[in-house]
Design a protein around this motif. Structure first.
Motif, short mmCIF file in Angstrom:
data_model
loop_
_atom_site.label_atom_id
_atom_site.label_comp_id
_atom_site.label_asym_id
_atom_site.label_seq_id
_atom_site.Cartn_x
_atom_site.Cartn_y
_atom_site.Cartn_z
N MET A 7 0.67 -1.19 0.26
CA MET A 7 -0.05 0.20 0.02
C MET A 7 0.80 1.33 0.14
SD MET A 7 -3.31 -0.45 0.07
CE MET A 7 -4.12 0.80 0.77
N GLN A 8 2.03 1.16 0.79
CA GLN A 8 2.90 2.50 0.90
C GLN A 8 3.58 2.62 -0.45
OE1 GLN A 8 5.24 2.08 4.38
NE2 GLN A 8 3.60 2.57 5.78
N LEU A 9 4.01 1.47 -0.94
CA LEU A 9 4.69 1.72 -2.10
C LEU A 9 3.94 2.10 -3.37
CD1 LEU A 9 7.37 0.91 -3.97
CD2 LEU A 9 6.47 -1.28 -4.13
N GLY A 10 2.80 1.74 -3.28
CA GLY A 10 1.85 1.93 -4.38
C GLY A 10 1.14 3.47 -4.08
N MET A 11 0.99 3.89 -3.06
CA MET A 11 0.55 5.30 -2.95
C MET A 11 1.72 6.24 -2.81
SD MET A 11 -2.74 5.06 -2.59
CE MET A 11 -3.30 6.62 -1.87
N THR A 16 -1.17 13.94 -5.20
CA THR A 16 -2.28 13.92 -3.82
C THR A 16 -3.74 13.98 -4.61
OG1 THR A 16 -0.89 15.12 -2.80
CG2 THR A 16 -3.05 15.20 -2.11
N SER A 17 -3.93 14.62 -5.74
CA SER A 17 -5.06 14.63 -6.56
C SER A 17 -5.61 13.26 -6.80
CB SER A 17 -5.09 15.38 -7.67
OG SER A 17 -4.15 14.96 -8.73
N ALA A 23 -6.06 4.59 -3.94
CA ALA A 23 -6.29 4.01 -2.75
C ALA A 23 -7.46 2.95 -2.97
CB ALA A 23 -7.00 4.73 -1.54
N GLY A 24 -8.51 3.51 -3.90
CA GLY A 24 -9.66 2.49 -4.35
C GLY A 24 -9.14 1.41 -5.40
N ALA A 25 -8.39 1.68 -6.22
CA ALA A 25 -7.67 0.67 -7.16
C ALA A 25 -6.86 -0.33 -6.39
CB ALA A 25 -6.89 1.31 -8.09
N ILE A 26 -6.14 0.10 -5.35
CA ILE A 26 -5.34 -0.82 -4.80
C ILE A 26 -6.27 -1.81 -3.91
CG2 ILE A 26 -3.72 -1.12 -2.63
CD1 ILE A 26 -2.11 1.29 -3.69
#
Length: 91
Positions: A7-11, A16-17, A23-26
């Motif tokens: 999650m941290q890696l993906g985000m 920011t936009s 988050a929804g895709a992950i």
């Protein structure tokens, strides 16, 4: 252990936009992967149960889960190491 890292890696690289969409895709991919994992596990268990005694079939499913968890942990580690090296190269 791996979910938080992924999650941290993906985000981390999202603007920011796009944080909400990211988050929804992950979360969606996480739910799909969990459902597929359960389906695969029971397919392997059902196949093993048809050819082996119940205890051996359960053992086969257990080893599948251990192997897949180990593979996921190694993938998360590789992605995190890649991200760290990639960020150092950018700096």
């Amino acid at each position: 252990m791996t979910v938080t890292s992924v999650m941290q890696l993906g985000m981390s690289s999202l603007p920011t936009s796009l944080a909400g969409a990211g988050a929804g895709a992950i979360q969606t991919m996480q739910q799909i992967a969990m459902a597929a994992s359960i389906a695969l596990s029971f397919a392997v268990y059902g196949q093993a149960l048809g050819t082996r005694p119940a205890l051996e079939a359960a053992s086969t499913m257990m080893w599948l889960q251990i192997t897949m968890t180990g593979a996921a942990a190694l993938l998360a580690l590789a992605l995190l190491r890649y991200d760290v090296h990639h960020r150092k190269a950018e700096a």
